[in-house]
Design a protein around this motif. Sequence first.
Motif, mmCIF file in Angstrom:
data_model
loop_
_atom_site.group_PDB
_atom_site.id
_atom_site.type_symbol
_atom_site.label_atom_id
_atom_site.label_comp_id
_atom_site.label_asym_id
_atom_site.label_seq_id
_atom_site.Cartn_x
_atom_site.Cartn_y
_atom_site.Cartn_z
ATOM 1 N N VAL A 1 0.927 -1.132 -0.033
ATOM 2 C CA VAL A 1 -0.057 0.075 0.086
ATOM 3 C C VAL A 1 0.916 1.361 -0.002
ATOM 4 O O VAL A 1 1.899 1.112 0.655
ATOM 5 C CB VAL A 1 -1.066 0.096 1.282
ATOM 6 C CG1 VAL A 1 -0.347 -0.125 2.514
ATOM 7 C CG2 VAL A 1 -2.036 1.243 1.202
ATOM 8 N N VAL A 2 0.670 2.385 -1.015
ATOM 9 C CA VAL A 2 1.051 3.570 -0.817
ATOM 10 C C VAL A 2 0.520 4.509 0.091
ATOM 11 O O VAL A 2 -0.726 4.574 -0.175
ATOM 12 C CB VAL A 2 1.292 4.090 -2.457
ATOM 13 C CG1 VAL A 2 1.929 5.504 -2.371
ATOM 14 C CG2 VAL A 2 1.865 3.208 -3.194
ATOM 15 N N ALA A 3 1.059 5.299 0.841
ATOM 16 C CA ALA A 3 0.291 6.243 1.908
ATOM 17 C C ALA A 3 1.283 7.296 2.032
ATOM 18 O O ALA A 3 2.473 7.332 1.974
ATOM 19 C CB ALA A 3 0.186 5.322 3.142
ATOM 20 N N SER A 4 0.516 8.246 2.011
ATOM 21 C CA SER A 4 0.924 9.791 2.295
ATOM 22 C C SER A 4 0.105 10.674 3.353
ATOM 23 O O SER A 4 -1.171 10.529 3.079
ATOM 24 C CB SER A 4 1.131 10.365 0.864
ATOM 25 O OG SER A 4 1.570 11.647 1.155
ATOM 26 N N THR A 5 0.539 11.431 4.030
ATOM 27 C CA THR A 5 -0.123 12.359 4.962
ATOM 28 C C THR A 5 0.080 13.830 4.635
ATOM 29 O O THR A 5 1.439 14.140 4.450
ATOM 30 C CB THR A 5 -0.101 11.947 6.510
ATOM 31 O OG1 THR A 5 -0.355 10.652 6.611
ATOM 32 C CG2 THR A 5 -0.479 13.065 7.302
ATOM 33 N N ASP B 1 0.099 12.826 -4.328
ATOM 34 C CA ASP B 1 1.235 12.497 -3.867
ATOM 35 C C ASP B 1 1.196 10.910 -4.283
ATOM 36 O O ASP B 1 2.361 10.210 -4.583
ATOM 37 C CB ASP B 1 1.426 12.530 -2.516
ATOM 38 C CG ASP B 1 1.777 13.845 -2.077
ATOM 39 O OD1 ASP B 1 2.681 14.428 -2.839
ATOM 40 O OD2 ASP B 1 1.377 14.505 -1.008
ATOM 41 N N ILE B 2 0.171 10.300 -4.249
ATOM 42 C CA ILE B 2 -0.018 8.945 -4.398
ATOM 43 C C ILE B 2 0.186 8.648 -5.805
ATOM 44 O O ILE B 2 1.002 7.642 -6.396
ATOM 45 C CB ILE B 2 -1.436 8.331 -4.055
ATOM 46 C CG1 ILE B 2 -1.694 8.615 -2.799
ATOM 47 C CG2 ILE B 2 -1.694 6.775 -4.577
ATOM 48 C CD1 ILE B 2 -0.892 7.913 -1.807
ATOM 49 N N THR C 1 -4.940 11.825 4.941
ATOM 50 C CA THR C 1 -3.897 10.527 4.463
ATOM 51 C C THR C 1 -4.485 9.916 3.463
ATOM 52 O O THR C 1 -5.953 9.492 3.369
ATOM 53 C CB THR C 1 -3.838 9.572 5.725
ATOM 54 O OG1 THR C 1 -3.265 10.155 7.017
ATOM 55 C CG2 THR C 1 -2.787 8.333 5.332
ATOM 56 N N LEU D 1 -4.185 6.873 0.224
ATOM 57 C CA LEU D 1 -3.818 5.257 0.178
ATOM 58 C C LEU D 1 -3.600 5.268 -1.299
ATOM 59 O O LEU D 1 -4.663 5.495 -1.878
ATOM 60 C CB LEU D 1 -4.454 4.302 0.951
ATOM 61 C CG LEU D 1 -4.685 4.639 2.498
ATOM 62 C CD1 LEU D 1 -5.515 3.444 3.176
ATOM 63 C CD2 LEU D 1 -3.263 4.697 3.141
ATOM 64 N N ASP E 1 7.233 11.099 -2.042
ATOM 65 C CA ASP E 1 5.819 11.712 -2.004
ATOM 66 C C ASP E 1 5.145 10.809 -1.082
ATOM 67 O O ASP E 1 4.021 11.439 -0.676
ATOM 68 C CB ASP E 1 5.588 11.589 -3.622
ATOM 69 C CG ASP E 1 6.074 12.598 -4.306
ATOM 70 O OD1 ASP E 1 5.996 13.904 -4.111
ATOM 71 O OD2 ASP E 1 6.597 12.148 -5.393
ATOM 72 N N ALA E 2 5.513 9.776 -1.051
ATOM 73 C CA ALA E 2 4.721 8.651 -0.166
ATOM 74 C C ALA E 2 5.677 7.527 0.103
ATOM 75 O O ALA E 2 6.610 7.398 -0.212
ATOM 76 C CB ALA E 2 3.304 8.027 -1.046
ATOM 77 N N ALA E 3 4.839 6.812 1.324
ATOM 78 C CA ALA E 3 5.564 5.512 1.602
ATOM 79 C C ALA E 3 5.200 4.514 1.156
ATOM 80 O O ALA E 3 3.884 4.496 0.526
ATOM 81 C CB ALA E 3 5.611 5.570 3.173
ATOM 82 N N VAL E 4 5.555 3.337 1.156
ATOM 83 C CA VAL E 4 5.316 2.060 0.450
ATOM 84 C C VAL E 4 5.327 0.795 1.435
ATOM 85 O O VAL E 4 6.644 0.755 2.145
ATOM 86 C CB VAL E 4 5.991 1.732 -0.623
ATOM 87 C CG1 VAL E 4 5.425 0.382 -1.239
ATOM 88 C CG2 VAL E 4 5.952 2.885 -1.886
ATOM 89 N N VAL E 5 4.209 0.379 1.943
ATOM 90 C CA VAL E 5 4.116 -0.542 2.953
ATOM 91 C C VAL E 5 3.472 -2.050 2.497
ATOM 92 O O VAL E 5 2.704 -2.083 1.848
ATOM 93 C CB VAL E 5 3.278 -0.121 4.281
ATOM 94 C CG1 VAL E 5 3.135 -0.947 5.409
ATOM 95 C CG2 VAL E 5 3.790 1.261 4.608
ATOM 96 N N ALA F 1 1.375 -5.120 2.377
ATOM 97 C CA ALA F 1 -0.082 -5.412 2.661
ATOM 98 C C ALA F 1 -0.296 -6.834 2.267
ATOM 99 O O ALA F 1 -0.937 -7.078 1.318
ATOM 100 C CB ALA F 1 -0.950 -4.630 2.010
ATOM 101 N N LEU G 1 1.528 7.165 10.130
ATOM 102 C CA LEU G 1 2.006 8.405 9.530
ATOM 103 C C LEU G 1 1.627 9.433 10.578
ATOM 104 O O LEU G 1 0.480 9.176 11.117
ATOM 105 C CB LEU G 1 1.266 8.287 8.251
ATOM 106 C CG LEU G 1 1.638 7.269 7.103
ATOM 107 C CD1 LEU G 1 0.518 6.533 6.992
ATOM 108 C CD2 LEU G 1 1.855 7.994 5.685
ATOM 109 N N GLY H 1 5.044 11.481 6.891
ATOM 110 C CA GLY H 1 4.291 12.314 7.759
ATOM 111 C C GLY H 1 4.525 13.843 7.211
ATOM 112 O O GLY H 1 4.776 13.792 5.900
ATOM 113 N N ASP H 2 4.125 14.568 7.703
ATOM 114 C CA ASP H 2 3.970 16.150 7.300
ATOM 115 C C ASP H 2 4.095 16.989 8.435
ATOM 116 O O ASP H 2 3.500 16.911 9.347
ATOM 117 C CB ASP H 2 2.667 16.334 6.710
ATOM 118 C CG ASP H 2 2.749 17.662 5.810
ATOM 119 O OD1 ASP H 2 3.824 18.083 5.303
ATOM 120 O OD2 ASP H 2 1.551 18.412 5.682
ATOM 121 N N THR I 1 -2.064 8.324 11.587
ATOM 122 C CA THR I 1 -2.770 7.256 10.785
ATOM 123 C C THR I 1 -1.972 6.074 10.910
ATOM 124 O O THR I 1 -0.830 6.035 10.826
ATOM 125 C CB THR I 1 -2.944 7.659 9.438
ATOM 126 O OG1 THR I 1 -3.570 8.865 9.230
ATOM 127 C CG2 THR I 1 -3.537 6.505 8.613
#
Lengths: 330, 330
Positions: free
Chosen positions: A55-59, A89-90, A149, A151, B44-48, B50, B101, B136-137, B149
Amino acid sequence: MLSFPGGRPPTPGTVGELGEFGLIRELTSRLTATPAVKLGPGDDAAVVAAPDRRVVASTDVLLEGRHFRRDWSTAYDVGRKAAAQNLADIAAMGAAPTALLLGLVLPADLHATWPVELMDGLRDECDVAGAAVVGGDIVRGETITLAITALGDLRGREAVTRAGARPGDVVAVTGWLGWSAAGYAILQRGFRSPRAFVEAHRRPEPPYHAGPAAVALGATAMTDVSDGLIADLRHIATASKVCIDLRTEAFDVPAQMHDIGQAVGVDPLQWVLTGGEDHAIVATFPPDRKLPARWRVVGEVRHPSAVSRVTVNGASWQDGGGWDHFRGES
Amino acid sequence: MLSFPGGRPPTPGTVGELGEFGLIRELTSRLTATPAVKLGPGDDAAVVAAPDRRVVASTDVLLEGRHFRRDWSTAYDVGRKAAAQNLADIAAMGAAPTALLLGLVLPADLHATWPVELMDGLRDECDVAGAAVVGGDIVRGETITLAITALGDLRGREAVTRAGARPGDVVAVTGWLGWSAAGYAILQRGFRSPRAFVEAHRRPEPPYHAGPAAVALGATAMTDVSDGLIADLRHIATASKVCIDLRTEAFDVPAQMHDIGQAVGVDPLQWVLTGGEDHAIVATFPPDRKLPARWRVVGEVRHPSAVSRVTVNGASWQDGGGWDHFRGES
């Protein structure tokens, strides 16, 4: 009215009169789901499909007065813009947006219509991007604050980071550049037109599909333009340990933007090169790649010098700064 | 010092002096990753990861003065508690927490040690739960605000919602109940001891593993106790369209809690039944299920009456309210 598409009447009373649970009911009743939403708002957490197994996630956090003004933008537009900023961002990772969560701080004396219209804007922008609002939290506080946030799902693609640009790559951009900044300059001077730029400031239109498409085109690095093209390319230059040079003649500055620039005494290239918030997508590609017409090649990646610089026509841009939230313009 | 485990010196200066990017560098340098973190902070975003092909996601907002006080809790404890609160939501769905996040609003004149210690707390609580801070931001604002989040993975299990409780099910709880509320009562009266309760208020210890374990035990509905046992069970009763009755003799109120209650003139059962923030996990199970000793059966699910009520020994609890953020105690 745009914000009450079903002809639904506005919610009566203030946020405090409606209460936390009344407000949550009102807001969630307006949401729509997508097949990716396995469990929507109302439980301890939402469940969202992540078919890619990542999953791609950004806040992002937005404050009234700093990131938006209620006298310049409707709640609906704030919602559209706040969602757009995060969903972009996603997309800029090469992922398809799937879901959005909202942390919301509201003063108790705020009319409940405001968060209701905000939610309509968030929902509609999610619709455009193929995502859905799946959850959130609302608390009382002095300053209206949105913590969003987003996703997304990579659908089997590799995430495109800021770190893969190589000397010889071309720099290409798709979406709008400088429109939001021109709109901001107009609003700042007390005007409300030309409307197209004011609208662009109030409600950006990120090219969501361009992010995943760029992966297929072989993008080596990618980001969305949120702080300004030069500032965001500097992130790519630093992460990739390269230099980037932009060519001003490659940009197609619209005639109307020239006119506004003349009226307010600003070189419109300044908006194009340093204006953020349009959430265009900028990426680097191998030089042999044939790019679709929607991508405009605006520069090239060069061998690193001592510092990972971004130059314009080979020289420093006189005011090539980005935004530092604690220091102001840098 | 707990918050500088490597003997690392505190960051000098204020948040404003360090600047947004300096602060981000300082904060992210303290983070640790897990194998689930495919791409951490900085893009720009994280990747986690899943692996379940679904992601569980929850957002909470905490404001200084409303959800925490800097004179009562260290930044490190605020970080521990903020993370715990959100990670417990993930566990209460039956999922394993994977990522967190952070959206952060900070005044420019705040000493940078505060967010640095906060991040240490977030990181350490994530460690306990098996998760990692991935992004985060940070923006400048008047009121310290945390928007958190949390993400989690169901590992092939079905999510346990609030909606599955059936008449005849037992209600069982694991974790601490009323400890945070007793600690709050102590602090509110200007005392700092007994320490165990004050510590419980500053730094809850949610039983993260109990969430996924409850799924294996056949839990029909589940939630974490964040607003108070009665209030949170009311959510289950409403979602499941049932009534729930608690038996006071089933609770084991510690002798020390009785003593504090006597000292401050509060029935300690009030804390146990209505105190939130310990983030115990409460679930309903089929009556034939043999539960491990860590679960305490405290009530049962009954056929719905006209309203989905939660009763105590068959009657209304005199002050069985939860917390409404806009209205105060309900």
